[in-house]
Design an enzyme around this catalytic site. Structure first.
Site, PDB file in Angstrom:
ATOM      1  N   CYS A  32      -0.020   0.980   6.401  1.00 32.79           N
ATOM      2  CA  CYS A  32       1.260   1.648   6.569  1.00 32.79           C
ATOM      3  C   CYS A  32       1.687   2.204   5.217  1.00 32.79           C
ATOM      4  O   CYS A  32       1.057   1.945   4.196  1.00 32.79           O
ATOM      5  CB  CYS A  32       2.327   0.684   7.095  1.00 32.79           C
ATOM      6  SG  CYS A  32       1.948  -0.016   8.724  1.00 32.79           S
ATOM      7  N   GLY A  66       0.610  -4.205   5.510  1.00 34.29           N
ATOM      8  CA  GLY A  66      -0.364  -5.280   5.412  1.00 34.29           C
ATOM      9  C   GLY A  66      -0.393  -6.139   6.655  1.00 34.29           C
ATOM     10  O   GLY A  66      -0.005  -5.698   7.745  1.00 34.29           O
ATOM     11  N   THR A  75     -11.571  13.344   3.886  1.00 41.62           N
ATOM     12  CA  THR A  75     -11.697  12.277   2.907  1.00 41.62           C
ATOM     13  C   THR A  75     -13.028  12.297   2.171  1.00 41.62           C
ATOM     14  O   THR A  75     -13.112  11.873   1.023  1.00 41.62           O
ATOM     15  CB  THR A  75     -11.516  10.911   3.590  1.00 41.62           C
ATOM     16  OG1 THR A  75     -10.525  11.014   4.607  1.00 41.62           O
ATOM     17  CG2 THR A  75     -11.097   9.851   2.603  1.00 41.62           C
TER      18      THR A  75
END
Length: 501
Positions: free
Chosen positions: A2, A102, A303
Site C-alpha cells: 500500500c 504491510g 517495470t
C-alpha cells in the site's frame, strides 16, 4: 503493498495529499482515503477505486485543515471491501486515525488481546485496524490529557513489543500531530522530508521518496527500522529509536517491482538497482548461452524497462519497444482475482508486429509470479511473428508466499513452486527461460554505495526475517484465502442467478 502519506503544513493540505496519493497510485489501485484535521474536528473521505475516482471536487472542498494523512490500498486476502479502506479511526484517546502498509503476522493473537485485555472492539478483518487499536491502547495507558513526544514514542515502543510483521505506519493524533514509524526489521519503506514556504517549514512522511520529490519536499532520510518520527501541529519535529534490537532487513521485492524507479529506498536508487539487475542477467546469459542468437531485447512495460535496457547494452543486441501499453489499465499483479488479471493483459498490451516478425526475441520482465501474464504475452509475441521467444526474469524464481503485505499468500498460485526452470519455461510457452540468481539480485540491490547486509528475500528462499513463520502459519493463510475465494464465488453465482431469474 500500500501507499501511505502524512503532511503537517501551514495551509490546507488536501490538494497536497491528493497529489501525493496519485504519485503513490502504483502501490495500490483498489481503494483510497484521506483524513484531515481542523480545529479539533476530523474530515474523512475514503472508498474503493482509484484516487481520481474516489475524490471529486465536493469531497476535496470538505477536506479542510493543515494536517492530514492518506492511503492507497491494494487488496490482500480478505480485504477487498470498502469497509476496509483506510485510514481507520478510533475516538479514544484523543481521536486517532491511522494508515498502514504491510502485514502483521501475529494478528490473531493481537485481536484476541485487544478484545480480552484492552477491552476494545475491532470492526473489520483488517490488521491495520488491529494495529491502530494496539497503538491507541498503548497511548491511552499513559493517562495524559495532553500527550508529549515521549508519550508517543513510548506507545510506539510497546507497539513494537506486541506487533510482529512488516509495517510502515502514519497516524494522526487529533489536535496534536502526526507520527510515522517502521517495524524493527524495516521491511516496508517509509521516508520523511521538509519544504520551506513563506509561512514556515512543512513536513511530509511517505512510502517513497518520489512523492516528496513531486511535491517539492526535500528528502531528510528514511526512517530507520524501529524508529518513529513525531511532528506536532505547530511544526516541531522529533525522532527516536523505539525498538530494542532493530536490524535493517528490507523487502528486496520493492526494488524488483513494487517501487517506482525514481525512488530512493534506504539510500539505494531503485533505478540503479534495476540497471545492475540487467547487467547481472547479461553476464549469466553469456556464461550459459555464449552462442545465443538473440536478435532483439524487448521489455514488458513498465517495470522491466530499466533492466532490459542494460541487458541489451551488455549483450550488444538491439533494444526495442515491442509492446504499446494502455495507460488506463492497472497493474495486473495487484488486481484482485485471477480472472481480472487474465482479462486485463490483452487490454493492457498490444504488440508492434514490426519488432517481432521473423526475429529471435528476448522478452524481459521484472519477475514471474503466477505466470498468467507472461504466458499470454509470449503467445502475443508468437502471433506477431516471432521466430523464437526467449524469456528473462530480473528476479529469481518466486517459490514461496509473502507474509509481509504482498499478495502472494498461496504457494499453489506460484508457477515456480516445486518446478524447475525448464518446467516453468514449458508452462509459459518460452523456448528457453533465464532467472536471475539470488546472490546476483542481492548484489544488484545492495552492491552500490549503500551497503545492506541482509534483505528479506522470503519469496525466493523461504527464509522469513521475523522468525515466526512456520508451515502451520502458511497453511492457515492458504486455507483462509481458499475459504474467501469460495465465498466470493458463491456470491458471484448468486448474483448471476438472481439476474437470470
Amino acid at each position: 503493498m500500500c501507499g501511505i502519506v502524512g503532511i503537517v503544513g501551514k495551509s490546507n493540505v488536501n490538494q497536497a495529499l491528493y497529489d501525493a496519493l496519485t504519485v503513490l497510485q502504483h502501490r495500490g489501485q483498489d481503494a483510497a482515503g484521506i483524513v484531515t484535521s481542523h480545529d479539533g474536528r476530523l474530515f474523512l473521505r475514503k472508498d474503493n477505486g482509484l484516487v481520481r475516482d474516489v475524490f471529486q471536487q465536493r469531497h476535496m472542498q470538505r477536506l479542510v485543515g493543515s494536517i492530514g494523512i492518506g492511503h492507497v490500498r491494494y487488496p490482500t486476502a480478505g480485504s477487498s471491501t470498502s469497509a476496509e479502506a483506510q485510514p481507520f479511526y478510533v475516538n479514544s484517546p484523543y481521536g486517532i486515525t491511522l494508515a498502514h502498509n504491510g502485514n502483521l503476522t501475529n494478528v490473531e493473537q493481537l485481536a484476541k488481546e485487544i478484545y480480552e485485555s484492552d477491552l476494545r472492539h475491532v470492526n473489520t478483518n483488517s490488521d491495520s485496524e488491529v494495529l491502530l487499536n494496539v497503538f491507541a491502547h498503548e497511548l491511552a495507558v499513559r493517562g495524559k490529557l495532553q500527550p508529549t513526544e515521549e508519550d508517543v514514542f513510548a506507545a510506539v515502543s510497546h507497539v513494537h513489543s506486541r506487533c510482529v510483521g512488516g509495517y510502515a505506519v502514519v497516524a494522526m493524533i487529533t489536535g496534536y500531530g502526526i507520527v510515522g514509524f517502521r517495524d524493527p526489521h524495516g521491511i516496508r519503506p517509509v521516508v520523511f522530508g521538509q519544504r520551506h514556504t513563506d509561512e514556515g517549514v512543512e513536513y511530509m512522511i511517505a512510502s517513497e521518496s518520489v512523492a516528496l520529490d513531486v511535491l517539492g519536499f526535500t528528502l531528510i532520510r528514511d526512517l530507520a527500522p524501529g524508529e518513529a518520527v513525531y511532528i506536532t501541529e505547530g511544526g516541531q519535529l522529533f525522532t527516536k529509536q523505539c525498538a530494542e534490537a532493530p536490524k535493517l532487513q528490507p523487502c528486496i521485492f520493492e526494488h524488483v517491482y513494487l517501487a517506482r524507479p525514481d525512488s530512493i529506498i534506504d539510500g539505494i536508487s531503485v533505478y540503479k538497482a534495476r540497471l545492475r539487475m540487467g547487467e547481472k542477467l547479461a553476464e549469466k546469459i553469456m556464461r550459459e548461452r555464449p552462442e545465443h542468437d538473440i536478435d532483439v531485447v524487448i521489455p514488458i512495460p513498465d517495470t522491466s524497462r530499466t533492466a532490459a535496457l542494460e541487458l541489451a547494452n551488455r549483450l550488444g543486441v538491439k533494444f526495442r519497444e515491442g509492446f504499446v501499453k494502455n495507460r488506463y489499465i492497472g497493474r495486473t499483479f495487484i488486481m484482485p482475482g485471477q480472472a481480472a488479471r487474465k482479462k486485463s493483459v490483452r487490454q493492457k498490451l498490444n504488440a508492434i508486429e514490426l519488432e517481432f516478425r521473423g526475429k529471435n526475441v528476448m522478452l524481459v520482465d521484472d519477475s514471474i509470479v503466477r505466470g498468467t501474464t507472461c504466458k499470454q504475452i509470449i503467445q502475443m509475441a508468437r502471433e506477431a511473428g516471432a521466430k523464437n521467444v526467449y524469456f528473462c526474469s530480473a528476479a529469481p524464481a518466486v517459490r514461496y508466499p509473502n507474509v509481509y503485505g504482498i499478495d502472494m499468500p498461496s504457494v499453489h498460485e506460484l508457477i515456480a513452486h516445486n518446478r524447475t526452470t525448464e518446467q516453468v519455461a514449458e508452462l509459459i510457452g518460452a523456448d528457453w527461460l533465464v532467472y536471475q540468481d539470488l546472490p546476483d539480485l542481492i548484489d544488484s540491490v545492495g552492491g552500490g554505495k549503500i551497503k545492506i547486509d541482509h534483505f528479506d528475500c522470503a519469496v525466493f528462499n523461504g527464509e522469513y526475517v521475523t522468525g515466526d513463520i512456520d508451515a502451520a502459519y502458511l497453511d492457515r493463510i492458504e486455507q483462509a484465502r481458499n475459504d474467501l475465494a469460495k465465498v466470493k464465488t458463491q456470491a458471484v453465482s448468486a448474483i448471476i442467478d438472481l439476474y437470470n431469474n
